[in-house]
Design an enzyme around this catalytic site. Structure first.
Site, short mmCIF file in Angstrom:
data_model
loop_
_atom_site.label_atom_id
_atom_site.label_comp_id
_atom_site.label_asym_id
_atom_site.label_seq_id
_atom_site.Cartn_x
_atom_site.Cartn_y
_atom_site.Cartn_z
N GLY A 142 -16.01 -105.05 47.19
CA GLY A 142 -15.54 -106.31 47.36
C GLY A 142 -14.25 -106.67 48.47
N GLY A 178 -12.95 -110.14 49.94
CA GLY A 178 -11.62 -110.64 48.83
C GLY A 178 -10.50 -110.45 50.55
CD GLN A 179 -4.30 -111.52 49.65
OE1 GLN A 179 -4.05 -111.48 48.57
NE2 GLN A 179 -3.61 -111.92 50.61
CG ASP A 226 -18.23 -110.18 48.10
OD1 ASP A 226 -16.69 -109.18 48.23
OD2 ASP A 226 -18.33 -110.74 46.79
NE ARG A 233 -16.45 -114.36 46.68
CZ ARG A 233 -16.20 -114.48 47.52
NH1 ARG A 233 -15.90 -115.24 48.51
NH2 ARG A 233 -14.50 -113.39 47.91
CG ASN A 255 -22.38 -107.79 39.94
OD1 ASN A 255 -21.42 -107.48 39.55
ND2 ASN A 255 -23.35 -108.81 38.42
CE1 TYR A 285 -5.32 -108.21 39.02
CE2 TYR A 285 -2.90 -108.71 38.84
CZ TYR A 285 -4.16 -108.22 39.16
OH TYR A 285 -4.17 -107.52 40.14
CE LYS A 287 -5.74 -104.52 38.70
NZ LYS A 287 -6.81 -103.62 39.78
CB ILE A 331 -0.72 -108.60 49.71
CG1 ILE A 331 -1.20 -106.99 48.87
CG2 ILE A 331 -1.68 -108.30 51.06
CD1 ILE A 331 0.22 -106.60 48.62
N1 SER Z 1 -0.72 -110.35 43.45
C1 SER Z 1 -1.53 -110.22 42.19
C2 SER Z 1 -0.79 -111.38 41.45
O1 SER Z 1 -0.84 -112.56 41.34
C3 SER Z 1 -0.35 -109.34 42.14
O2 SER Z 1 -0.83 -108.16 41.51
O3 SER Z 1 -2.13 -111.42 40.45
#
Ligand code: SER
Length: 315
Positions: free
Chosen positions: A9, A12-13, A35, A37, A53, A143, A147, A173
């Protein structure tokens, strides 16, 4: 060559900046960016890259086989807001991606695995202020559910199989190098882009929505510090509470106005992300991270704001 580190990954950010930091620490060619992509940089000149993947076991196994990684960072995930648009995919990616990585990490004797959790593991019944490490957790986003379940799996693999897996519950973040990937805390990044471009921003969260946040530099440093800490210090094998600071859109706008005095903030309504934010902590108690591996953030709201405006302003 058995010293490789995989970052799954990597586009990503967080991955974008973690790969750079790990390459600085461990050597350019030791860190393999992976990744699904194609990255938007020139792959050939940018250090090792593999298309991966995490849900494709054959593909993932081939990469483990090729590099026999010593450390693996799994960042591939669907975040809170995007996850609500596609709950089954979010569950599949966030959960089966993790299980695949945990299993191959045992098979290939990976020494350490990193997997991020989130403040999204908390829910409406969790204490809102200074949310403790251990408390009622009733996440109501797919999500957050994935988690929380993932945290239990991480601890299970540590206890049953001795896999050295480490994790942090990231807050929102804030960063400028890559755009965020569909989270509830993303307003705190979009606001800077719009402040510079248009001097105005419409927030999808209301004025007094306090949320835990952190600047990317702190998040990356904390992640590497956790991974570098002696295994015996890591008492929590689910995931650590991890705090930077807390603020709301109004407070952030006030800080931006110190640089852009005519910046205006307006508010949208009925955004589904508001309900998600309302179910999350306002602030976090991260005393276990402080005690076990000396965690201490460096960026306050003033410093984050000036860094964001300075860096985005260059582009
Ligand atoms: N930045 C994340 C979200 O907003 C928090 O884990 O989904």
């Amino acid at each position: 060559m058995t010293e490789h580190i995989l970052v799954l990954g990597s586009n990503g950010q967080i991955g974008t900046e973690l790969v750079t930091a790990l390459r600085k620490a461990y050597g350019f060619n030791k860190v393999v960016a992976c990744d699904i992509r194609r990255p938007d940089y020139d792959i050939k000149n940018a250090g090792p890259f593999e298309f991966v993947n995490v849900l494709d076991k054959e593909n993932l196994k081939a990469v483990y086989e090729k590099y026999k990684p010593k450390q693996v960072y799994l960042l591939a995930a669907l975040l809170s807001a995007t996850g609500e648009q596609n709950p089954k995919l979010a569950w599949d990616l966030n959960m089966n991606g993790l299980l695949n990585v945990l299993d191959f990490s045992i098979e290939y004797r990976t020494q350490k695995v990193y997997w991020p959790s989130s403040i999204a593991v908390f829910g409406p019944s969790s204490p809102k202020n200074q949310t403790p490490q251990f408390c009622t957790m009733d996440p109501n986003t797919v999500y957050g559910i994935s988690k929380l379940a993932g945290e239990r799996w991480c601890e299970y693999y540590f206890q049953k199989f001795g896999l050295d897996v480490r994790s942090i519950r990231y807050p929102g973040i804030i960063s400028w190098k890559a755009m965020p990937g569909g989270g509830t805390t993303d307003y705190a990044i979009h606001i800077f882009h719009d402040a510079l471009k248009k001097k105005t921003y419409q927030s999808f969260l209301s004025a007094e929505t306090d949320l835990p946040m952190m600047y990317m530099d702190d998040a990356i440093r904390g992640t590497i510090e956790l991974m570098d800490a002696p295994a015996e210090n890591i008492q929590i094998r689910s995931s650590y509470n991890f705090d930077g600071l807390s603020f709301n859109p109004e407070e952030l706008a006030a800080e931006i106005r110190k640089h852009i005095p005519d910046f205006t903030l307006t508010y949208g309504d009925n955004d589904p992300r508001q309900a998600i934010a309302n179910s999350w902590p306002k602030s976090i108690d991260d005393s276990y991270a402080e005690k076990d591996w000396n965690w201490s953030p460096k960026f306050d709201l003033q410093k984050i704001t000036s860094e964001m405006l300075r860096n985005l302003g260059k582009g």
